[in-house]
Design an enzyme around this catalytic site. Sequence first.
Site, PDB file in Angstrom:
ATOM      1  N   ARG A  49     -50.413  22.855  38.268  1.00 43.35           N
ATOM      2  CA  ARG A  49     -51.963  23.379  38.336  1.00 43.35           C
ATOM      3  C   ARG A  49     -52.738  22.996  37.026  1.00 43.35           C
ATOM      4  O   ARG A  49     -51.975  22.688  36.313  1.00 43.35           O
ATOM      5  CB  ARG A  49     -52.263  24.686  39.052  1.00 43.35           C
ATOM      6  CG  ARG A  49     -51.051  25.640  38.677  1.00 43.35           C
ATOM      7  CD  ARG A  49     -50.883  25.851  37.174  1.00 43.35           C
ATOM      8  NE  ARG A  49     -52.147  26.295  36.601  1.00 43.35           N
ATOM      9  CZ  ARG A  49     -52.558  26.249  35.272  1.00 43.35           C
ATOM     10  NH1 ARG A  49     -51.518  25.779  34.512  1.00 43.35           N
ATOM     11  NH2 ARG A  49     -53.637  26.562  34.973  1.00 43.35           N
ATOM     12  N   GLY A  50     -53.740  23.269  37.077  1.00 46.27           N
ATOM     13  CA  GLY A  50     -54.809  22.779  36.128  1.00 46.27           C
ATOM     14  C   GLY A  50     -55.458  21.490  36.151  1.00 46.27           C
ATOM     15  O   GLY A  50     -54.848  20.569  36.822  1.00 46.27           O
ATOM     16  N   ALA A  51     -56.716  21.736  35.956  1.00 44.45           N
ATOM     17  CA  ALA A  51     -57.637  20.378  36.438  1.00 44.45           C
ATOM     18  C   ALA A  51     -57.067  19.084  35.924  1.00 44.45           C
ATOM     19  O   ALA A  51     -56.590  18.382  36.858  1.00 44.45           O
ATOM     20  CB  ALA A  51     -58.938  20.620  36.123  1.00 44.45           C
ATOM     21  N   GLN A 201     -52.106  33.409  35.522  1.00 47.74           N
ATOM     22  CA  GLN A 201     -51.867  32.135  34.704  1.00 47.74           C
ATOM     23  C   GLN A 201     -51.915  32.409  33.335  1.00 47.74           C
ATOM     24  O   GLN A 201     -51.230  31.759  32.443  1.00 47.74           O
ATOM     25  CB  GLN A 201     -52.754  30.954  34.963  1.00 47.74           C
ATOM     26  CG  GLN A 201     -52.892  30.305  36.462  1.00 47.74           C
ATOM     27  CD  GLN A 201     -53.665  30.905  37.483  1.00 47.74           C
ATOM     28  OE1 GLN A 201     -53.958  32.181  37.379  1.00 47.74           O
ATOM     29  NE2 GLN A 201     -54.252  30.052  38.331  1.00 47.74           N
ATOM     30  N   ASP A 242     -62.947  23.681  35.570  1.00 46.90           N
ATOM     31  CA  ASP A 242     -62.440  22.649  36.599  1.00 46.90           C
ATOM     32  C   ASP A 242     -63.426  21.895  37.036  1.00 46.90           C
ATOM     33  O   ASP A 242     -63.179  20.554  37.800  1.00 46.90           O
ATOM     34  CB  ASP A 242     -61.917  23.685  37.769  1.00 46.90           C
ATOM     35  CG  ASP A 242     -60.685  24.590  37.428  1.00 46.90           C
ATOM     36  OD1 ASP A 242     -59.542  23.792  37.778  1.00 46.90           O
ATOM     37  OD2 ASP A 242     -60.852  25.513  36.715  1.00 46.90           O
TER      38      ASP A 242
HETATM   39  O1  MRU Z   1     -55.937  27.420  39.929  1.00 42.57           O
HETATM   40  P1  MRU Z   1     -55.510  26.658  38.654  1.00 42.57           P
HETATM   41  O2  MRU Z   1     -54.473  27.263  37.940  1.00 42.57           O
HETATM   42  O3  MRU Z   1     -55.276  25.050  39.092  1.00 42.57           O
HETATM   43  O4  MRU Z   1     -57.050  26.831  37.781  1.00 42.57           O
HETATM   44  C1  MRU Z   1     -56.570  26.367  36.384  1.00 42.57           C
HETATM   45  C2  MRU Z   1     -57.928  26.828  35.822  1.00 42.57           C
HETATM   46  O5  MRU Z   1     -59.092  27.258  36.228  1.00 42.57           O
HETATM   47  C3  MRU Z   1     -58.118  26.147  34.258  1.00 42.57           C
HETATM   48  O6  MRU Z   1     -58.762  27.055  33.514  1.00 42.57           O
HETATM   49  C4  MRU Z   1     -58.644  24.849  34.211  1.00 42.57           C
HETATM   50  O7  MRU Z   1     -57.980  24.010  35.375  1.00 42.57           O
HETATM   51  C5  MRU Z   1     -58.642  24.136  32.998  1.00 42.57           C
HETATM   52  S1  MRU Z   1     -57.204  23.549  32.713  1.00 42.57           S
HETATM   53  C6  MRU Z   1     -57.215  22.506  31.329  1.00 42.57           C
END
Ligand code: MRU
Length: 351
Positions: A49-51, A201, A242
Amino acid sequence: MSIDTISPVKWEGDKLLVLNQLKLPTVVEYNPKKTVEEVFYAIKNMELRGAPLIGISAAYGVVLGVKNLSADADDQFVEVVDESAAYLAQSRPTAVNLFWALERMKRKAREIAHLPFAEKVHLMEEEAIAIHREDEQNNRKIGENFHEAGFVYDGARILTHCNAGVLATSKYGTATSPMYLAHEKGWKIKVYADETRPYMQGARLTTFELHQAGIDVTLICDDMAGMVMSQGKVDMIITGADRIAANGDTANKIGTMSLAVMAHHFGIPFYIAAPLSTIDLKTPSGKEIPIEERSPKEVVEWFGIRTAPEGIGVFNPAFDVTPHELITAIVTEKGVVQAPFEENIRKLFNN
Ligand code: MRU
């Protein structure tokens, strides 16, 4: 594991090894993904996960799609890339890096469509590797830009939300990049990490990676952030993003907007750290950003144990939008953007 050894995904030529983030921080386990479908489910089920990491992994997913194609199906090359991309695009809706990476892979396929099959497969693989490597360079630059602007300094006390760290990217993270660079310089910084309900997270991932790196990190429940700010313990808030709309409105993990409102109240700077691939010029404002809603189970269960009565209503949006008026600066690999956001974001892309 540390910043130098944690790799949330590893490309092995015929498969993507994915660090199963569902099992962190207690179990470190890599699972091989050999097909587009397996990459799709790894993203959808949040094994990764994470953008930025979602975008990187989707690009490798497209590569697996063409690698699993036989050479006599060469005339279907572009079609298979498009189909894989359309499929992967259904995995999660909010992080725009996913769509950015898929568009880049589709563009590449068209550019090289005239070449022999094996060469095309090789060049698609190189493109995904380039997306992966560029993310690492961009994240380092984001950290450097925080330092150059004087936003982060020796002794800084930083609050962060969710995980915008190594585990959400290729390396360094976005929000964590200025922290890792501060640590490299021997600066003493202190980080408060929000737990980040309901997916945790912050607790499971951010404290894990910062602690591994030897950075002073203190875990707080999300509802403690206001109290910590009121006590004067926080100099700044840094989060990732995101999707950033053309006017600077920023979607990030649920809870980010409340932090920005509180930061405004207490006069604390609120920074967003994100690469250009997170900025979506086609989305005019936060109102148009699609917000993922996830299973009610994430809210009414605690790792399989029921924590609320059956039969109640549950609302589980995974992200919220922080209005640009509450953002002090957006720090990208190409520099710092401040108000007026719409105009300055456009300039960033034109330079
Ligand atoms: O649902 P997730 O864990 O994918 O959400 C991740 C986030 O909201 C992060 O803060 C975002 O993707 C930035 S990652 C560098």
